[in-house]
Design a protein around this motif. Sequence first.
Motif, PDB file in Angstrom:
ATOM      1  N   GLY A 132      -2.196  -2.379  10.457  1.00  0.00           N
ATOM      2  CA  GLY A 132      -2.494  -2.034   9.081  1.00  0.00           C
ATOM      3  C   GLY A 132      -2.887  -0.582   8.920  1.00  0.00           C
ATOM      4  O   GLY A 132      -3.436   0.027   9.825  1.00  0.00           O
ATOM      5  N   VAL A 133      -2.595  -0.029   7.733  1.00  0.00           N
ATOM      6  CA  VAL A 133      -3.020   1.343   7.448  1.00  0.00           C
ATOM      7  C   VAL A 133      -4.497   1.344   7.096  1.00  0.00           C
ATOM      8  O   VAL A 133      -5.005   0.382   6.508  1.00  0.00           O
ATOM      9  N   PRO A 134      -5.197   2.419   7.429  1.00  0.00           N
ATOM     10  CA  PRO A 134      -6.559   2.561   6.914  1.00  0.00           C
ATOM     11  C   PRO A 134      -6.493   2.597   5.381  1.00  0.00           C
ATOM     12  O   PRO A 134      -5.515   3.111   4.831  1.00  0.00           O
ATOM     13  N   PRO A 135      -7.510   2.055   4.699  1.00  0.00           N
ATOM     14  CA  PRO A 135      -7.475   2.008   3.228  1.00  0.00           C
ATOM     15  C   PRO A 135      -7.163   3.363   2.581  1.00  0.00           C
ATOM     16  O   PRO A 135      -6.423   3.417   1.597  1.00  0.00           O
ATOM     17  N   ASP A 136      -7.669   4.440   3.164  1.00  0.00           N
ATOM     18  CA  ASP A 136      -7.460   5.735   2.496  1.00  0.00           C
ATOM     19  C   ASP A 136      -6.054   6.301   2.706  1.00  0.00           C
ATOM     20  O   ASP A 136      -5.745   7.375   2.190  1.00  0.00           O
ATOM     21  N   GLU A 137      -5.212   5.581   3.450  1.00  0.00           N
ATOM     22  CA  GLU A 137      -3.819   6.028   3.587  1.00  0.00           C
ATOM     23  C   GLU A 137      -2.842   5.145   2.817  1.00  0.00           C
ATOM     24  O   GLU A 137      -1.636   5.400   2.802  1.00  0.00           O
ATOM     25  N   ALA A 138      -3.371   4.098   2.170  1.00  0.00           N
ATOM     26  CA  ALA A 138      -2.488   3.133   1.500  1.00  0.00           C
ATOM     27  C   ALA A 138      -1.759   3.762   0.310  1.00  0.00           C
ATOM     28  O   ALA A 138      -0.568   3.506   0.100  1.00  0.00           O
ATOM     29  N   LEU A 139      -2.450   4.585  -0.449  1.00  0.00           N
ATOM     30  CA  LEU A 139      -1.820   5.171  -1.638  1.00  0.00           C
ATOM     31  C   LEU A 139      -0.627   6.051  -1.252  1.00  0.00           C
ATOM     32  O   LEU A 139       0.446   5.949  -1.858  1.00  0.00           O
ATOM     33  N   ALA A 140      -0.809   6.869  -0.241  1.00  0.00           N
ATOM     34  CA  ALA A 140       0.288   7.759   0.183  1.00  0.00           C
ATOM     35  C   ALA A 140       1.482   6.941   0.660  1.00  0.00           C
ATOM     36  O   ALA A 140       2.641   7.239   0.309  1.00  0.00           O
ATOM     37  N   LEU A 141       1.228   5.897   1.439  1.00  0.00           N
ATOM     38  CA  LEU A 141       2.338   5.067   1.928  1.00  0.00           C
ATOM     39  C   LEU A 141       3.018   4.352   0.760  1.00  0.00           C
ATOM     40  O   LEU A 141       4.252   4.271   0.688  1.00  0.00           O
ATOM     41  N   ALA A 142       2.219   3.858  -0.174  1.00  0.00           N
ATOM     42  CA  ALA A 142       2.790   3.163  -1.345  1.00  0.00           C
ATOM     43  C   ALA A 142       3.679   4.109  -2.146  1.00  0.00           C
ATOM     44  O   ALA A 142       4.770   3.732  -2.583  1.00  0.00           O
ATOM     45  N   ARG A 143       3.229   5.346  -2.313  1.00  0.00           N
ATOM     46  CA  ARG A 143       4.038   6.313  -3.080  1.00  0.00           C
ATOM     47  C   ARG A 143       5.342   6.628  -2.375  1.00  0.00           C
ATOM     48  O   ARG A 143       6.358   6.919  -3.009  1.00  0.00           O
ATOM     49  N   THR A 144       5.333   6.581  -1.045  1.00  0.00           N
ATOM     50  CA  THR A 144       6.560   6.828  -0.286  1.00  0.00           C
ATOM     51  C   THR A 144       7.526   5.655  -0.403  1.00  0.00           C
ATOM     52  O   THR A 144       8.737   5.839  -0.555  1.00  0.00           O
TER      53      THR A 144
END
Length: 237
Positions: A140-152
């Motif tokens: 799993g991604v750390p919570p603070d990296e989820a937004l960047a991955l979602a945008r990608t």
Amino acid sequence: MKMPMMSVVDNLHNVRARIAAAAAACGRAPDAVQLLAVSKTHPPEFIRTAHGAGQRAFGENYVQEALAKMERLRDLELEWHFIGPLQSNKTRAVAENCDWIHTVDRERIGRRLATQRPRGLAPLNVCIEVNVSGEASKAGVPPDEALALARTLAPLPGLHLRGLMCVPAATDDGARQRQAFRTLARLQQELNNAGLGLDTLSMGMTADLEAAIAEGSTLVRVGTGIFGPRAAAGPGP
Ligand SMILES: *Cc1c(COP(=O)(O)O)cnc(C)c1O
């Protein structure tokens, strides 16, 4: 440890009742929470029995095992969810054969799935797996990296980004269970505030589905509660 087939049907009714009660307890509609039956390590006949009792969505963790079951159950209309760790050399099998994947936690895997998804099929439904407990060993991604991955991932053709998924550290403490699920629910809200439009929170298993539903789960992944104990860890990913 083979269970009589009747138990699968009884267990399924029991789990559905647990979901309905948990939803009612927090004022949510019973059909706001989808049940994914996790059939890993169990034989195709168990899936057939559950299908006979109205279950359509099944979750598998190992690519080879999933493909073998799909082959055996071609005559049924089933929805297949991949919920295990995925190596990049196995993405094609998931892209070509599954309806959902819950465990994308790297851009590279998401891009491969997008490219390999056959254009004749509906986009592959994707959840990003988030490591809400911060355990080093967990996927799993750390919570603070989820937004960047979602945008990608969101704009990629071949994928339909649906939401977030987590497998928190196991605990019997109901308050701690809820805290982990609340972390995921809040993160989803943040991403939606940023315009992502996610509709799925894949959280809750046999032991903690009530806590997950209280925190807004829209999809619980239940294995043991339906199919009984797993004899072995499976053939490996
Ligand atoms: C095995 C598994 C489940 C089901 O767990 P149970 O405790 O048997 O309900 C749910 N989610 C994931 C990711 C799993 O690997």
